[in-house]
Motif scaffolding. Structure first.
Motif, PDB file in Angstrom:
ATOM      1  N   UNK A 152       5.676  22.621  14.569  1.00 11.47           N
ATOM      2  CA  UNK A 152       5.879  21.366  15.288  1.00 11.47           C
ATOM      3  C   UNK A 152       6.204  21.641  16.753  1.00 11.47           C
ATOM      4  N   UNK A 164      14.987  18.573  15.715  1.00 11.27           N
ATOM      5  CA  UNK A 164      14.258  17.368  15.326  1.00 11.27           C
ATOM      6  C   UNK A 164      15.123  16.146  15.533  1.00 11.27           C
ATOM      7  N   UNK A 182      15.502   7.758  19.526  1.00 13.31           N
ATOM      8  CA  UNK A 182      16.486   7.444  20.552  1.00 13.31           C
ATOM      9  C   UNK A 182      16.397   5.956  20.809  1.00 13.31           C
ATOM     10  N   UNK A 185       6.031  16.736  11.870  1.00 13.92           N
ATOM     11  CA  UNK A 185       6.780  17.808  11.217  1.00 13.92           C
ATOM     12  C   UNK A 185       5.893  18.660  10.328  1.00 13.92           C
ATOM     13  N   UNK A 226       3.565   1.507  15.056  1.00 15.05           N
ATOM     14  CA  UNK A 226       4.086   1.195  16.388  1.00 15.05           C
ATOM     15  C   UNK A 226       3.797   2.266  17.440  1.00 15.05           C
ATOM     16  N   UNK A 227       3.300   3.413  17.003  1.00 14.68           N
ATOM     17  CA  UNK A 227       2.945   4.433  17.986  1.00 14.68           C
ATOM     18  C   UNK A 227       1.457   4.381  18.324  1.00 14.68           C
ATOM     19  N   UNK A 286       9.504   6.967  10.373  1.00 14.05           N
ATOM     20  CA  UNK A 286      10.040   8.028   9.518  1.00 14.05           C
ATOM     21  C   UNK A 286       9.716   9.432   9.988  1.00 14.05           C
ATOM     22  N   UNK A 287       8.930   9.525  11.075  1.00 14.14           N
ATOM     23  CA  UNK A 287       8.577  10.841  11.606  1.00 14.14           C
ATOM     24  C   UNK A 287       9.701  11.305  12.532  1.00 14.14           C
ATOM     25  N   UNK A 288      10.037  12.570  12.464  1.00 14.54           N
ATOM     26  CA  UNK A 288      11.013  13.094  13.418  1.00 14.54           C
ATOM     27  C   UNK A 288      10.299  13.880  14.501  1.00 14.54           C
ATOM     28  N   UNK A 289      10.710  13.670  15.733  1.00 14.95           N
ATOM     29  CA  UNK A 289      10.096  14.345  16.867  1.00 14.95           C
ATOM     30  C   UNK A 289      10.852  15.619  17.180  1.00 14.95           C
ATOM     31  N   UNK A 303      12.603   2.382  14.084  1.00  9.89           N
ATOM     32  CA  UNK A 303      11.436   1.976  13.315  1.00  9.89           C
ATOM     33  C   UNK A 303      10.160   2.514  13.940  1.00  9.89           C
ATOM     34  N   UNK A 304      10.184   2.746  15.261  1.00  8.44           N
ATOM     35  CA  UNK A 304       8.933   3.078  15.950  1.00  8.44           C
ATOM     36  C   UNK A 304       8.395   4.447  15.553  1.00  8.44           C
ATOM     37  N   UNK A 305       9.210   5.334  14.986  1.00  7.20           N
ATOM     38  CA  UNK A 305       8.715   6.644  14.580  1.00  7.20           C
ATOM     39  C   UNK A 305       8.095   6.595  13.189  1.00  7.20           C
TER      40      UNK A 305
END
Lengths: 135, 332
Positions: free
Chosen positions: B12, A34, A38, B149, B121-122, A16-19, A12-14
């Protein structure tokens, strides 16, 4: 880390963004992969958020009981601590601490309140009050 | 060739500052990967800094201070950045608009907490997040945030708030873009100098920095476990270490993989097998960092028995691996 070892734990902490992470493919070449998140990182981030939420709730209780001012609650609610608030407002920590006293806080002028409100991104009116109690 | 009309390409990255630097240089006609920008700025490090606090806990850095990639690239490539800070936020906003008008993408230093496009949360108060502004549509600035992204947008008032947030490492509206670029780069000399420089930061005599710093952290975990309030404090402390490692910036292990990628790219470019070998050794070190994070978190969560000596041993193992790798590179 191999490309297929890049964690893809739904988190949840992202939001929906992928790092992007760097990992090695089967030919031994580095490449960007991507990651959805974790589990380990998710846990520590949430623990940090929860700690701040806990501090805010505790301050809220004390503020309702008249043991501290609304300032302390709003500080934690905006994910700050004493050091951050002092640094972002330019008000010495001992003064901020003094403003945690409800009697002192009640007498603060609008100019002082505006400095706090600006640093926290709330209005002066919000800063003066505690959130409505849920019935 | 530099084409001023070419649209800005968003790529990215694992880390914001190396991403912004490599994307801006690439846009100006000097193609560069994120790993190369990170490597030649010699920004890899380890430092345990009990005197600097973050949320009441000591700062643990896995790379040099914010700004060091920008400056490091400048120094080693012999290029020049235009860097401007502003005492008046209005001036800062005007200057940004002038660049946008001229169609020049610029890098900005911002505070994450005030950027509305970040997931809730970030959003922590962290003043050194780098992004690129490459255009504007109405009230919205077009943003290339390298850790995302895709490109995103941010409304003007919020963006200015993020640029002028006060506090530790405050940006004061810092705005930068590459100005002078060298026509030719001698990568052989640039890369070797950068590696040698980094060798020194990792193998220095200071007990809390470099490889000695990694061992220091291990000893300190054991020390903290003997504190009277250890039962409550130790899990918070370990959680903080892992957070500093995995989340803030791209995380410690992330920087190890980034550096390994740099060594691999350099090894191929210069036809140097020693660098490729070192890259593998560094990948192992990064993996060991991740295993450490996994174990420490398990212990925090009560899924494994708290064993500070095991964690210390693991950190010593990381230190051994990194030390061996630098020894390989010394002969370069």
């Amino acid at each position: 880390m191999k490309t297929d070892e890049v964690p893809q734990d739904p988190t949840t902490t992202y939001g929906g963004v992928r790092k992007l992470l760097y990992a090695v493919d089967d030919k031994g070449e580095y490449t960007g992969v991507r990651s959805q998140g974790w589990d380990v990182e998710n846990y520590v981030t949430q623990a940090a958020v929860e700690e701040l939420t806990r501090l805010a709730e505790e301050a809220l209780k004390r503020a309702r009981a008249g043991q501290t001012s609304a300032l302390e609650y709003h500080m934690f609610a905006q994910r700050m601590d004493l050091a951050t608030l002092s640094a972002t407002t330019g008000i010495w920590a001992w003064r901020v601490k003094r403003h945690f006293k409800p009697s002192v806080f009640a007498k603060l002028n609008d100019k002082m309140l505006a400095r706090y409100a600006f640093a926290m991104g709330v209005t002066v009116d919000q800063l003066r009050h505690l959130p409505q109690q849920d019935a | 060739m530099f084409d001023a009309t070419a649209p800005f390409q968003h790529r990215q990255s694992a880390h914001c500052e190396s991403g912004v630097v490599s994307n801006l240089l690439t846009h100006r006609g000097l193609p560069m990967s994120e790993a190369m920008a990170f490597g030649i700025s010699a920004s890899l490090t380890f430092a345990y800094m009990p005197m600097i606090k973050m949320a009441g806990m000591p700062v643990i850095a896995y790379r040099m201070f914010p700004g060091s990639i920008i400056r490091g690239v400048e120094k080693r490539l012999g290029m020049k950045w235009v860097r401007k800070q502003f005492s008046d936020p209005m001036e800062g906003a005007k200057a940004l608009d002038a660049h946008v008008e001229a169609g020049r993408p610029v890098g900005l230093q911002t505070c994450i907490f005030w950027l509305p496009y970040f997931p809730e949360e970030m959003r922590f108060h962290f003043n050194s997040h780098n992004i690129v502004v490459y255009g504007r549509e109405g009230q919205d600035y077009l943003i290339s945030d390298p850790v995302f992204e895709d490109v995103t947008r941010c409304e003007g008032t919020a963006l200015n708030r993020a640029r002028f947030a006060k506090g530790d490492m405050q940006a004061k509206g810092l705005l930068y873009y590459p100005e002078h670029l060298p026509s030719e780069i001698d990568y052989e000399s640039v890369i070797k100098k950068a590696i040698r420089w980094n060798y020194k930061t990792m193998n220095g005599p200071v007990p809390i920095a470099g490889i000695r710093g990694i061992r220091f952290l291990g000893r300190n975990i054991v020390k903290v476990s003997k504190q009277p309030d250890a039962e409550k404090y130790l899990p918070l402390y370990l959680g903080h270490i892992v957070r500093m490692q995995e989340e803030i910036g791209t995380g410690g292990a992330g920087f190890r993989f980034l550096y390994a990628s740099f060594l691999q790219e350099s090894g191929k470019l210069l036809n140097n097998p020693a660098m490729i070998d070192a890259s593998k050794a560094f990948t192992d070190a990064g993996d060991e960092w991740r295993r450490f994070a996994l174990n420490a978190t398990k212990m925090c969560r009560g899924r494994a028995k708290m064993d500070v000596h095991a964690l210390e041993a693991q950190l010593n193992h990381v230190a051994d691996r990194e030390q061996a790798m630098w020894a390989q590179l010394r002969a370069l």
